[in-house]
Design an enzyme around this catalytic site. Structure first.
Site, PDB file in Angstrom:
ATOM      1  N   ARG A  97      26.567  70.647  26.722  1.00 31.91           N
ATOM      2  CA  ARG A  97      26.754  70.057  28.080  1.00 31.91           C
ATOM      3  C   ARG A  97      26.158  70.946  29.155  1.00 31.91           C
ATOM      4  O   ARG A  97      26.448  72.223  28.958  1.00 31.91           O
ATOM      5  CB  ARG A  97      27.991  69.568  28.125  1.00 31.91           C
ATOM      6  CG  ARG A  97      28.583  68.240  27.584  1.00 31.91           C
ATOM      7  CD  ARG A  97      27.793  67.016  27.908  1.00 31.91           C
ATOM      8  NE  ARG A  97      28.293  66.485  28.917  1.00 31.91           N
ATOM      9  CZ  ARG A  97      27.802  65.398  29.648  1.00 31.91           C
ATOM     10  NH1 ARG A  97      26.519  65.019  29.276  1.00 31.91           N
ATOM     11  NH2 ARG A  97      28.352  64.643  30.601  1.00 31.91           N
ATOM     12  N   THR A 370      20.400  57.861  26.673  1.00 36.98           N
ATOM     13  CA  THR A 370      20.689  58.863  25.926  1.00 36.98           C
ATOM     14  C   THR A 370      19.923  58.754  24.522  1.00 36.98           C
ATOM     15  O   THR A 370      19.232  57.744  24.379  1.00 36.98           O
ATOM     16  CB  THR A 370      22.171  58.851  25.711  1.00 36.98           C
ATOM     17  OG1 THR A 370      22.829  58.885  27.162  1.00 36.98           O
ATOM     18  CG2 THR A 370      22.551  60.046  24.869  1.00 36.98           C
ATOM     19  N   ASN A 390      20.923  61.752  31.197  1.00 32.28           N
ATOM     20  CA  ASN A 390      21.911  60.865  31.662  1.00 32.28           C
ATOM     21  C   ASN A 390      20.850  59.382  31.817  1.00 32.28           C
ATOM     22  O   ASN A 390      21.026  58.682  31.148  1.00 32.28           O
ATOM     23  CB  ASN A 390      22.478  61.515  32.978  1.00 32.28           C
ATOM     24  CG  ASN A 390      23.621  60.625  33.454  1.00 32.28           C
ATOM     25  OD1 ASN A 390      24.314  59.801  32.688  1.00 32.28           O
ATOM     26  ND2 ASN A 390      23.804  60.504  34.748  1.00 32.28           N
ATOM     27  N   SER A 441      31.876  63.145  29.235  1.00 33.93           N
ATOM     28  CA  SER A 441      30.806  62.722  28.609  1.00 33.93           C
ATOM     29  C   SER A 441      31.539  61.498  27.623  1.00 33.93           C
ATOM     30  O   SER A 441      32.597  61.811  27.360  1.00 33.93           O
ATOM     31  CB  SER A 441      30.076  63.583  27.591  1.00 33.93           C
ATOM     32  OG  SER A 441      29.237  62.744  26.715  1.00 33.93           O
ATOM     33  N   SER A 442      30.742  60.508  27.345  1.00 32.09           N
ATOM     34  CA  SER A 442      31.134  59.584  26.343  1.00 32.09           C
ATOM     35  C   SER A 442      30.484  59.758  25.099  1.00 32.09           C
ATOM     36  O   SER A 442      30.574  58.993  23.999  1.00 32.09           O
ATOM     37  CB  SER A 442      30.765  58.172  26.927  1.00 32.09           C
ATOM     38  OG  SER A 442      31.425  57.979  28.130  1.00 32.09           O
ATOM     39  N   GLY A 461      23.940  54.816  24.815  1.00 32.90           N
ATOM     40  CA  GLY A 461      24.357  53.589  25.542  1.00 32.90           C
ATOM     41  C   GLY A 461      25.453  53.873  26.704  1.00 32.90           C
ATOM     42  O   GLY A 461      26.251  53.075  26.722  1.00 32.90           O
TER      43      GLY A 461
END
Length: 560
Positions: A97, A370, A390, A441-442, A461
């Site tokens: 990240r 992404t 992003n 983050s997802s 997504g």
């Protein structure tokens, strides 16, 4: 009548039973790759054929995506790489990240009235965090690969020099970001044809990124984070209004983290820990669902319960999660079956729980850009990698001479507590920006390991990533294969806004009416979401399967 099963909650914390080890294959003998672009999948297979393993292939795929899918990921961004090494049966997550620059001040992202200025968070130099992807490629090659970095990066360098014809998705994203691209001369030079939108069959060549990747191939970590390129990046960012220093780049390091590992019935799940919110949210949702006999339910009641699990997990995401190197999170409590039992008790079997009955924030709109790829090699090594810049084309800023677009990951921080980011996700002080901190983050790269079947799962997504992976896991457990799973219609709930979002053909009119009768608000989205890529291995039959999401024409899945 919906039946709960307390025993299932207890089983969720147990270990897998021994499962006929003598009958199961120990190695696949072949390889499978599913990625967002045929050229990236081919690059990974080329490296495998040169004697590389899944980790070398991951470097090749990631670098190639940086060239052929620059709107979604690249060396100007970061990612999470979940690795399984077959030789010692070990799992690790490489956290690449991005990090906030030392000079980061939340006040810089506010307008004159103290509100969040989305222009600063989305576009240009101030939106860009320190990239992590180049460090990840070097780290994975050095510590897990078999081939020199030069070999694994060679396909991407070759494609950048020779050129390729962008797909419609890339051209659409250039059009979407056209006005911002025009602000920056190097961005316009890279993505436009003589200042105008590219025409179909345009051959896109990028000698600058070929030189950047060659620097990384020759000098490793220092090729990007030190020397001439580092000076170019800092000077270019600051000239455009940013606040980087050479020390920001010199300080960047990937983090090797222990993955989050838990049980759901007889399945072992290995997934991303913080700074991803995906793993803990998946654990919460599956812990809640473990208390129901899902197989006995009709479809709408199953969806209802799944949505209620989603709602509660996203509520906790907003409140508690952030960078584990800077804050203490109640992960043990959030992932506890007992906590899940309490959340389950608050779910009415026939009625939706309004989100405003849970402590809340605000709502906003959704975007997604992404990339995800999944790999299994002949030895059984596995990679589930999700990488991002992003939003579409990140900040839209290209520093002259570099050949890649900078991320806008500063928007993934809670730049103003309670204010939604571009994905409609909200956060609190746990995810506030501070120098060196990594944004929440997802991204949810995951392995799903059953008694005789294994899946490598993930998707892009935005805020829908976690729910996509949840739905994919449940489908794989039900016996579906990757090609079917990636094609399944999707639905999503993220706590706020308090709606079930559905793809165009997810529910028919009668099913929508049933959900509405339970108190759910249902919104049909004309555009699909996600770009899931899955590979799986059936250890009993020996078969490998791969599925690339056809929502985007460029996806490619190959078993070889």
């Amino acid at each position: 009548m919906i039946r709960t099963c307390v025993l299932a909650v207890l089983l969720a914390a147990t270990h897998l039973p021994a499962a006929g080890a003598a009958e199961l294959a120990h190695e696949p003998g072949r390889a499978a790759i599913a990625s967002a672009h045929a050229l990236a999948t081919k690059a990974g297979m080329t490296v495998l054929n040169q004697g590389g393993n899944a980790f070398d292939a991951a470097v090749a795929v990631a670098a190639t995506l940086s060239v052929v899918e620059p709107q979604s990921s690249g060396i100007g961004g970061g990612g999470l790489f979940l690795l399984h090494r077959a030789s010692d049966n070990s799992d690790r997550m490489i956290d690449a990240r991005e990090t906030a620059p030392r000079a980061t001040r939340p006040a810089d992202f506010l307008d004159a009235d103290g509100g969040l200025d989305q222009e600063k968070a989305w576009n240009g130099a101030l939106a860009a965090a320190i990239p992590g992807e180049p460090a990840a490629l070097v780290w994975i090659a050095k510590h897990y690969g078999k081939l020199p970095l030069k070999t694994s990066l060679a396909p991407a360098i070759r494609i950048a020099r020779k050129g390729f014809v962008p797909d419609a998705r890339m051209l659409d994203d250039i059009e979407e970001r056209l006005e911002v691209i025009k602000r920056y001369p190097a961005s316009a030079a890279l993505f436009l044809q003589r200042g105008a939108l590219p025409k179909p069959n345009w051959v896109h060549r990028n000698p600058d990124i070929a030189r950047t990747l060659t620097l990384i191939a020759d000098k490793g970590h220092d090729g990007f984070y030190g020397g001439e390129l580092a000076r170019t990046l800092v000077e270019g960012i600051n000239a455009a209004g940013g606040n980087w220093t050479l020390q920001d780049l010199a300080d960047y390091q990937v983090k090797e983290r222990e993955p989050l590992v838990f049980q759901y019935r007889e399945w072992r799940i290995v997934t991303a820990p913080p700074p991803s919110s995906g793993g803990i949210a998946l654990k919460q949702m599956l812990n809640i669902l473990a208390g129901y006999d899902l197989a006995s339910l009709d479809r709408i009641h199953r969806v209802h319960l799944t949505v209620e699990a989603m709602r509660r997990a996203y509520r906790d995401r907003a409140e508690y999660l952030g960078d584990p190197d800077y804050i203490t999170m109640p992960l043990e409590e959030l992932g506890s079956p007992l906590y899940a039992a309490g959340l389950r008790a608050s779910i009415h079997p026939e009625r939706a729980t309004p989100s405003d009955l849970l402590p809340g924030y605000t709502k906003a709109k959704e975007r997604e850009h992404t990339s995800h790829f999944s790999i299994i090699d002949a030895e059984g090594n596995r990679v589930s990698a999700t990488q991002t810049i992003n939003l579409a084309l990140g900040s839209a800023l290209v520093i002259p001479g570099t050949g890649f677009v900078m991320n806008n990951e500063m928007d993934d921080f809670a730049l103003k507590s309670g204010a939604p980011n571009a994905f409609g996700l909200v956060g609190a002080d746990a995810n506030a920006p501070h120098p060196g901190r990594r944004p929440l983050s997802s991204m949810s790269p995951s392995f799903l390991i059953g008694p005789d079947r294994i899946a490598v799962i993930g998707s892009p997504g935005g805020s829908t990533i976690i729910t996509q992976v949840l739905e994919a896991m449940l489908a794989f457990i039900d016996g579906q294969l990757p090609a079917q799973i990636v094609a399944n219609p999707r639905y999503h709930h993220q706590y706020l806004p308090d709606v079930i979002e559905m793809e165009n053909d997810t529910f028919d009119a009668e099913e929508v009416q049933q959900l509405q009768a339970m108190g759910h608000s249902v919104i049909r989205r004309d555009k699909p979401w996600g770009f899931m890529n899955i590979v799986s291995w059936d250890r009993k039959s020996g078969q490998l399967h791969a599925g690339a999401d056809k929502r985007r024409a460029s996806g490619s899945a190959v078993v070889q």
